[in-house]
Design an enzyme around this catalytic site. Structure first.
Site, PDB file in Angstrom:
ATOM      1  CG  MET A  26     -60.455 -63.873 -22.837  1.00  0.00           C
ATOM      2  SD  MET A  26     -58.883 -64.427 -22.912  1.00  0.00           S
ATOM      3  CE  MET A  26     -58.129 -63.819 -24.277  1.00  0.00           C
ATOM      4  N   GLY A  27     -63.366 -59.858 -22.993  1.00  0.00           N
ATOM      5  CA  GLY A  27     -63.351 -58.255 -22.925  1.00  0.00           C
ATOM      6  C   GLY A  27     -62.884 -57.666 -24.075  1.00  0.00           C
ATOM      7  CG  LEU A  68     -67.097 -56.711 -24.577  1.00  0.00           C
ATOM      8  CD1 LEU A  68     -68.430 -56.301 -23.632  1.00  0.00           C
ATOM      9  CD2 LEU A  68     -66.772 -58.124 -24.591  1.00  0.00           C
ATOM     10  CD  GLU A  93     -71.920 -54.905 -33.642  1.00  0.00           C
ATOM     11  OE1 GLU A  93     -72.616 -55.828 -33.835  1.00  0.00           O
ATOM     12  OE2 GLU A  93     -72.140 -54.007 -32.901  1.00  0.00           O
ATOM     13  CG  HIS A 124     -66.801 -59.928 -27.663  1.00  0.00           C
ATOM     14  ND1 HIS A 124     -65.703 -59.070 -27.967  1.00  0.00           N
ATOM     15  CD2 HIS A 124     -66.265 -61.077 -27.318  1.00  0.00           C
ATOM     16  CE1 HIS A 124     -64.666 -59.558 -27.911  1.00  0.00           C
ATOM     17  NE2 HIS A 124     -64.774 -60.813 -27.416  1.00  0.00           N
ATOM     18  CD  GLN A 146     -57.744 -68.415 -22.529  1.00  0.00           C
ATOM     19  OE1 GLN A 146     -58.590 -68.452 -21.774  1.00  0.00           O
ATOM     20  NE2 GLN A 146     -58.007 -67.925 -23.636  1.00  0.00           N
ATOM     21  CB  SER A 165     -59.656 -60.036 -33.463  1.00  0.00           C
ATOM     22  OG  SER A 165     -58.753 -60.622 -32.643  1.00  0.00           O
TER      23      SER A 165
HETATM   24  P1  AMP Z   1     -62.725 -63.802 -26.639  1.00  0.00           P
HETATM   25  O1  AMP Z   1     -62.818 -62.530 -25.899  1.00  0.00           O
HETATM   26  O2  AMP Z   1     -61.773 -63.328 -28.007  1.00  0.00           O
HETATM   27  O3  AMP Z   1     -62.031 -65.003 -25.942  1.00  0.00           O
HETATM   28  O4  AMP Z   1     -63.992 -64.131 -27.261  1.00  0.00           O
HETATM   29  C1  AMP Z   1     -64.933 -64.398 -26.659  1.00  0.00           C
HETATM   30  C2  AMP Z   1     -66.266 -64.913 -27.432  1.00  0.00           C
HETATM   31  O5  AMP Z   1     -66.267 -64.317 -28.537  1.00  0.00           O
HETATM   32  C3  AMP Z   1     -65.566 -66.586 -28.044  1.00  0.00           C
HETATM   33  O6  AMP Z   1     -66.549 -67.278 -28.214  1.00  0.00           O
HETATM   34  C4  AMP Z   1     -65.035 -65.964 -29.579  1.00  0.00           C
HETATM   35  O7  AMP Z   1     -65.259 -67.111 -30.541  1.00  0.00           O
HETATM   36  C5  AMP Z   1     -66.076 -65.036 -29.804  1.00  0.00           C
HETATM   37  N1  AMP Z   1     -65.750 -64.229 -30.728  1.00  0.00           N
HETATM   38  C6  AMP Z   1     -64.544 -63.394 -30.939  1.00  0.00           C
HETATM   39  N2  AMP Z   1     -64.469 -62.894 -32.105  1.00  0.00           N
HETATM   40  C7  AMP Z   1     -65.822 -62.863 -32.767  1.00  0.00           C
HETATM   41  C8  AMP Z   1     -66.051 -62.670 -34.072  1.00  0.00           C
HETATM   42  N3  AMP Z   1     -65.348 -61.946 -34.832  1.00  0.00           N
HETATM   43  N4  AMP Z   1     -67.365 -63.180 -34.452  1.00  0.00           N
HETATM   44  C9  AMP Z   1     -68.172 -64.012 -33.853  1.00  0.00           C
HETATM   45  N5  AMP Z   1     -67.659 -64.328 -32.655  1.00  0.00           N
HETATM   46  C10 AMP Z   1     -66.596 -63.832 -32.000  1.00  0.00           C
END
Ligand code: AMP
Length: 284
Positions: free
Chosen positions: A30-31, A33, A35, A37, A61, A185
């Site tokens: 979801m951008g 970004l 580390e 990602h 969602q 996050s």
């Molecule tokens: P999101 O942009 O939050 O939807 O995350 C996209 C992808 O990145 C998902 O598969 C998340 O589980 C992964 N992700 C998000 N935060 C982390 C993190 N701290 N470490 C590893 N993967 C992550």
């Protein structure tokens, strides 16, 4: 790096890659970004001929009253990061492109969506599994890379792919943390200074739980109580859930088994943060 915004162009591009025998690695995001990602992207870069990353803040969602409108977005910062890790295609469709006529078709996984975030965010996983199915049909990857920070999401997508015979290899990779332990996050951007330090109690509480298991404690309630106490000792925090479940099917447990998941969701100020750890009896 090519930036693609339409579904038809993305599908044509993936068809061409597949025709020439390329393996496609895919990282849906979801951008905004960070580390976490980028670690997924680097792994996908290493293991495939072509790397496709999607950035799409998926409205379906998010529940009513959640942070869809305020979710951080910054494509101008994200695009160069994708380019630096060697992304071939950045797919950034708008909501109108993804849902031109609303949506009457839903992909829904039962059972393992009934606990944790599935219980506290009704409809959330239907939104996730539906959009991920759409993205898989558009990008047609050989492998998709997901973070274990969203552990339940990983298990749900894995199960969906198995049940629907999607022929995509789902790869789950470890949570990337700040030096002080806070799980990275996009939502950490919401945190004020006092909340940032309150948020540290999440990873601290997980470490305390692992320590209890190492000390031989097997009662999930005792561990949940300890974790709850650590998190609630910070005035910035309000617990959504602290749960101990089976790490494969997400069902609640009455004793700690090998491969138990401790997962938590906590409002730190306005930011709802999640974190988890797998409690391994052998070797933890
Ligand atoms: P999101 O942009 O939050 O939807 O995350 C996209 C992808 O990145 C998902 O598969 C998340 O589980 C992964 N992700 C998000 N935060 C982390 C993190 N701290 N470490 C590893 N993967 C992550």
């Amino acid at each position: 790096m090519k930036i693609i915004t339409t579904i038809s162009e993305m599908q044509d591009h993936s068809d061409r890659l597949r025709d020439q025998g390329d393996r496609i690695g895919f990282v849906p995001t979801m951008g905004f970004l960070h580390e976490g990602h980028l670690s997924l992207m680097r792994k996908a870069r290493e293991e495939n001929h072509a790397l496709v990353v999607s950035i799409f803040v998926n409205p379906t969602q998010f529940g009513p009253g959640e942070d869809y409108a305020s979710y951080p977005r910054d494509l101008e910062m994200d695009a160069p990061l994708c380019q630096e890790v060697g992304c071939d295609v950045l797919f950034t469709p708008g909501a109108d492109e993804m849902y031109p006529q609303g949506n009457v078709t839903t992909v829904s996984v039962s059972g393992l969506t009934e606990t944790l975030c599935g219980a506290s965010r009704p409809g959330h996983f239907d939104g996730v599994t539906t959009v991920v199915s759409k993205l898989f049909n558009i990008v047609r990857p050989h492998r998709a890379y997901l973070g274990l920070k969203d552990y339940q999401q990983y298990r749900v997508i894995l199960r969906m792919v198995q049940d629907l015979n999607m022929n995509i290899n789902i790869i789950g990779l470890p949570t990337i943390r700040e030096e002080d332990g806070l799980a990275m996050s996009s939502r950490n951007a919401y945190l004020y200074d006092d909340e940032r330090s309150g948020a540290l109690s999440l990873s601290r509480s997980l470490e305390a739980a692992r320590e209890m298991v190492r000390a031989g404690i097997r009662d999930p309630r005792a561990i949940e109580e300890k974790v709850t106490g650590i998190i609630e000792s910070e005035p910035t925090n309000r617990i959504d859930y602290v749960s101990i479940v089976n790490a494969d099917d997400m069902a609640p447990l009455s004793t700690i088994e090998d491969r138990t998941l401790l997962a938590l969701a906590v409002f730190v100020g306005d930011a709802r943060l999640i974190d988890n750890t797998v409690l391994e009896i052998n070797g933890n």
